[in-house]
Design an enzyme around this catalytic site. Sequence first.
Site, PDB file in Angstrom:
ATOM      1  N   GLN A  32       0.849  -1.194   0.000  1.00  0.00           N
ATOM      2  CA  GLN A  32       0.000   0.000   0.000  1.00  0.00           C
ATOM      3  C   GLN A  32       0.888   1.249   0.000  1.00  0.00           C
ATOM      4  O   GLN A  32       2.094   1.179   0.269  1.00  0.00           O
ATOM      5  CB  GLN A  32      -0.891   0.004   1.256  1.00  0.00           C
ATOM      6  CG  GLN A  32      -0.146  -0.196   2.548  1.00  0.00           C
ATOM      7  CD  GLN A  32      -0.970  -0.919   3.618  1.00  0.00           C
ATOM      8  OE1 GLN A  32      -2.206  -0.931   3.607  1.00  0.00           O
ATOM      9  NE2 GLN A  32      -0.272  -1.547   4.561  1.00  0.00           N
ATOM     10  N   ASP A  87       0.120   0.326  13.879  1.00  0.00           N
ATOM     11  CA  ASP A  87       0.593   1.499  14.602  1.00  0.00           C
ATOM     12  C   ASP A  87       0.905   1.175  16.066  1.00  0.00           C
ATOM     13  O   ASP A  87       1.521   1.975  16.759  1.00  0.00           O
ATOM     14  CB  ASP A  87      -0.472   2.607  14.532  1.00  0.00           C
ATOM     15  CG  ASP A  87      -1.867   2.059  14.814  1.00  0.00           C
ATOM     16  OD1 ASP A  87      -2.637   1.900  13.856  1.00  0.00           O
ATOM     17  OD2 ASP A  87      -2.147   1.737  15.985  1.00  0.00           O
ATOM     18  N   GLU A 107       0.820  -8.230  11.662  1.00  0.00           N
ATOM     19  CA  GLU A 107       0.648  -7.087  10.755  1.00  0.00           C
ATOM     20  C   GLU A 107       1.313  -7.449   9.431  1.00  0.00           C
ATOM     21  O   GLU A 107       2.476  -7.834   9.398  1.00  0.00           O
ATOM     22  CB  GLU A 107       1.293  -5.844  11.381  1.00  0.00           C
ATOM     23  CG  GLU A 107       1.610  -4.709  10.397  1.00  0.00           C
ATOM     24  CD  GLU A 107       0.394  -4.167   9.668  1.00  0.00           C
ATOM     25  OE1 GLU A 107      -0.556  -3.721  10.338  1.00  0.00           O
ATOM     26  OE2 GLU A 107       0.406  -4.201   8.421  1.00  0.00           O
ATOM     27  N   ASP A 139       0.547 -12.274   7.026  1.00  0.00           N
ATOM     28  CA  ASP A 139      -0.866 -12.128   6.667  1.00  0.00           C
ATOM     29  C   ASP A 139      -1.727 -12.767   7.756  1.00  0.00           C
ATOM     30  O   ASP A 139      -1.518 -13.938   8.111  1.00  0.00           O
ATOM     31  CB  ASP A 139      -1.111 -12.812   5.309  1.00  0.00           C
ATOM     32  CG  ASP A 139      -2.467 -12.452   4.710  1.00  0.00           C
ATOM     33  OD1 ASP A 139      -2.598 -12.457   3.478  1.00  0.00           O
ATOM     34  OD2 ASP A 139      -3.397 -12.167   5.501  1.00  0.00           O
ATOM     35  N   GLY A 140      -2.690 -12.042   8.235  1.00  0.00           N
ATOM     36  CA  GLY A 140      -3.541 -12.555   9.310  1.00  0.00           C
ATOM     37  C   GLY A 140      -4.253 -13.845   8.934  1.00  0.00           C
ATOM     38  O   GLY A 140      -4.445 -14.729   9.781  1.00  0.00           O
ATOM     39  N   ASP A 158      -7.884  -5.141  13.683  1.00  0.00           N
ATOM     40  CA  ASP A 158      -7.824  -3.705  13.401  1.00  0.00           C
ATOM     41  C   ASP A 158      -7.227  -3.553  12.007  1.00  0.00           C
ATOM     42  O   ASP A 158      -6.052  -3.230  11.821  1.00  0.00           O
ATOM     43  CB  ASP A 158      -6.944  -3.012  14.443  1.00  0.00           C
ATOM     44  CG  ASP A 158      -6.801  -1.522  14.136  1.00  0.00           C
ATOM     45  OD1 ASP A 158      -5.871  -0.900  14.697  1.00  0.00           O
ATOM     46  OD2 ASP A 158      -7.588  -1.000  13.334  1.00  0.00           O
ATOM     47  N   SER A 159      -8.040  -3.872  11.025  1.00  0.00           N
ATOM     48  CA  SER A 159      -7.503  -3.925   9.661  1.00  0.00           C
ATOM     49  C   SER A 159      -8.002  -2.726   8.852  1.00  0.00           C
ATOM     50  O   SER A 159      -8.828  -1.944   9.317  1.00  0.00           O
ATOM     51  CB  SER A 159      -7.993  -5.207   8.979  1.00  0.00           C
ATOM     52  OG  SER A 159      -9.385  -5.084   8.702  1.00  0.00           O
ATOM     53  N   THR A 160      -7.499  -2.658   7.660  1.00  0.00           N
ATOM     54  CA  THR A 160      -8.044  -1.705   6.694  1.00  0.00           C
ATOM     55  C   THR A 160      -9.381  -2.268   6.223  1.00  0.00           C
ATOM     56  O   THR A 160      -9.780  -3.346   6.635  1.00  0.00           O
ATOM     57  CB  THR A 160      -7.056  -1.589   5.504  1.00  0.00           C
ATOM     58  OG1 THR A 160      -6.562  -2.896   5.194  1.00  0.00           O
ATOM     59  CG2 THR A 160      -5.896  -0.690   5.862  1.00  0.00           C
ATOM     60  N   ASP A 161     -10.075  -1.538   5.394  1.00  0.00           N
ATOM     61  CA  ASP A 161     -11.392  -1.986   4.928  1.00  0.00           C
ATOM     62  C   ASP A 161     -11.260  -3.209   4.022  1.00  0.00           C
ATOM     63  O   ASP A 161     -10.162  -3.524   3.553  1.00  0.00           O
ATOM     64  CB  ASP A 161     -12.083  -0.834   4.177  1.00  0.00           C
ATOM     65  CG  ASP A 161     -12.550   0.266   5.155  1.00  0.00           C
ATOM     66  OD1 ASP A 161     -12.525   1.449   4.789  1.00  0.00           O
ATOM     67  OD2 ASP A 161     -12.901  -0.082   6.300  1.00  0.00           O
TER      68      ASP A 161
HETATM   69  N1  SAM Z   1      -7.420   2.065  12.830  1.00  0.00           N
HETATM   70  C1  SAM Z   1      -7.451   1.913  11.389  1.00  0.00           C
HETATM   71  C2  SAM Z   1      -8.845   1.859  10.819  1.00  0.00           C
HETATM   72  O1  SAM Z   1      -9.773   1.589  11.575  1.00  0.00           O
HETATM   73  O2  SAM Z   1      -8.946   2.075   9.613  1.00  0.00           O
HETATM   74  C3  SAM Z   1      -6.663   0.707  10.969  1.00  0.00           C
HETATM   75  C4  SAM Z   1      -5.284   0.922  11.380  1.00  0.00           C
HETATM   76  S1  SAM Z   1      -4.123  -0.236  10.986  1.00  0.00           S
HETATM   77  C5  SAM Z   1      -2.940   0.808  10.341  1.00  0.00           C
HETATM   78  C6  SAM Z   1      -4.708  -1.212   9.623  1.00  0.00           C
HETATM   79  C7  SAM Z   1      -3.646  -2.238   9.335  1.00  0.00           C
HETATM   80  O3  SAM Z   1      -4.181  -3.438   8.838  1.00  0.00           O
HETATM   81  C8  SAM Z   1      -2.638  -1.755   8.288  1.00  0.00           C
HETATM   82  O4  SAM Z   1      -1.403  -1.529   8.920  1.00  0.00           O
HETATM   83  C9  SAM Z   1      -2.588  -2.894   7.266  1.00  0.00           C
HETATM   84  O5  SAM Z   1      -1.291  -3.124   6.772  1.00  0.00           O
HETATM   85  C10 SAM Z   1      -3.111  -4.054   8.112  1.00  0.00           C
HETATM   86  N2  SAM Z   1      -3.621  -5.195   7.326  1.00  0.00           N
HETATM   87  C11 SAM Z   1      -4.417  -5.136   6.238  1.00  0.00           C
HETATM   88  N3  SAM Z   1      -4.651  -6.387   5.762  1.00  0.00           N
HETATM   89  C12 SAM Z   1      -4.003  -7.251   6.591  1.00  0.00           C
HETATM   90  C13 SAM Z   1      -3.861  -8.674   6.633  1.00  0.00           C
HETATM   91  N4  SAM Z   1      -4.450  -9.461   5.706  1.00  0.00           N
HETATM   92  N5  SAM Z   1      -3.125  -9.228   7.629  1.00  0.00           N
HETATM   93  C14 SAM Z   1      -2.524  -8.437   8.562  1.00  0.00           C
HETATM   94  N6  SAM Z   1      -2.598  -7.077   8.563  1.00  0.00           N
HETATM   95  C15 SAM Z   1      -3.338  -6.489   7.600  1.00  0.00           C
END
Ligand code: SAM
Length: 286
Positions: A32, A87, A107, A139-140, A158-161
């Site tokens: 990203q 974070d 993460e 990867d989760g 707490d992931s991205t959308d």
């Molecule tokens: N608080 C934020 C929100 O509600 O939008 C999310 C914050 S956090 C930075 C989101 C994290 O999810 C990102 O760092 C991203 O890299 C991680 N992420 C996305 N897909 C993932 C996956 N499949 N496995 C692990 N982490 C993942």
Amino acid sequence: MTDIWYNETLYRSWGQRFAITRELARVRSSFQDIAIFESEFHGRIMTLDGIVQITERDEFVYQEMLAHVPILAHGSAESVLIIGAGDGGVLRRVLMHGNVTRAVMVEIDGEVIRLSKEFLPKIAGNAWTDARAEIIVGDGIDYVQRAQDTSFDVIIVDSTDPIGVGEVLFTDDFYRNCARILTDRGVIVNQCGVPFMQSAELHETSVRRKRFFPDVTAYIVAVPTYIGGFMTLGWAGKDASLTTVPASLIAARARQSGILGQTSYWTPEIHVSAFVLPPYIARHLP
Ligand code: SAM
């Protein structure tokens, strides 16, 4: 006073902008586009692919509700899995609970962790070096596929959308494995978008969770920089009594774990009332 603005790009028809003073970092990782800005009012801001993930000014709101609600509702959580949350803010809140003996954070993007450590150190505090914390860059979905049965009491996503790398964290396969690795009173909570703008996310993921968990609902939190009103945090548990714990018992647990009085959004009363959903949100639950 600056006249440089950062315009968030989440919705075509509605947005927000931040007066910024300087860009601190911009990295294109394997997953990203990561940017961190200094802003006039919100402190430092991190965006991923143009979408605000966290600001120093209001991160406490979201992190407190994502971490303290499931752990205090459970009452005796010792092993917590955190997915995403690069974070470190959720990890810091989870480790505030003395009962927690193990916090695994998975993460996918090591660059988010690296840049958060360098430019957003206040958000994670000392969490990164806590002896109970295990930080995994991965990867989760892969982690939960390999994890042992009944190895966690709480899972916090707490992931991205659900677009891009985050999409796999909203699938049947993911929830099936989460149900398998959770203990018999286990619960999973996940960021589930702002229903005023993203109602499909809450509905579709709740229908999926219902296939693997008996108690599926959501709770709400008012995060200033997640525009569109209440943000929902999805809830899927194996024990329906966890969402009806009275505020008095939540308070006693919070006192015992040292959380009471240490928060700026979460309180026992906010905890309990967060599960009372306005009809425009409740109607999206199965
Ligand atoms: N608080 C934020 C929100 O509600 O939008 C999310 C914050 S956090 C930075 C989101 C994290 O999810 C990102 O760092 C991203 O890299 C991680 N992420 C996305 N897909 C993932 C996956 N499949 N496995 C692990 N982490 C993942």
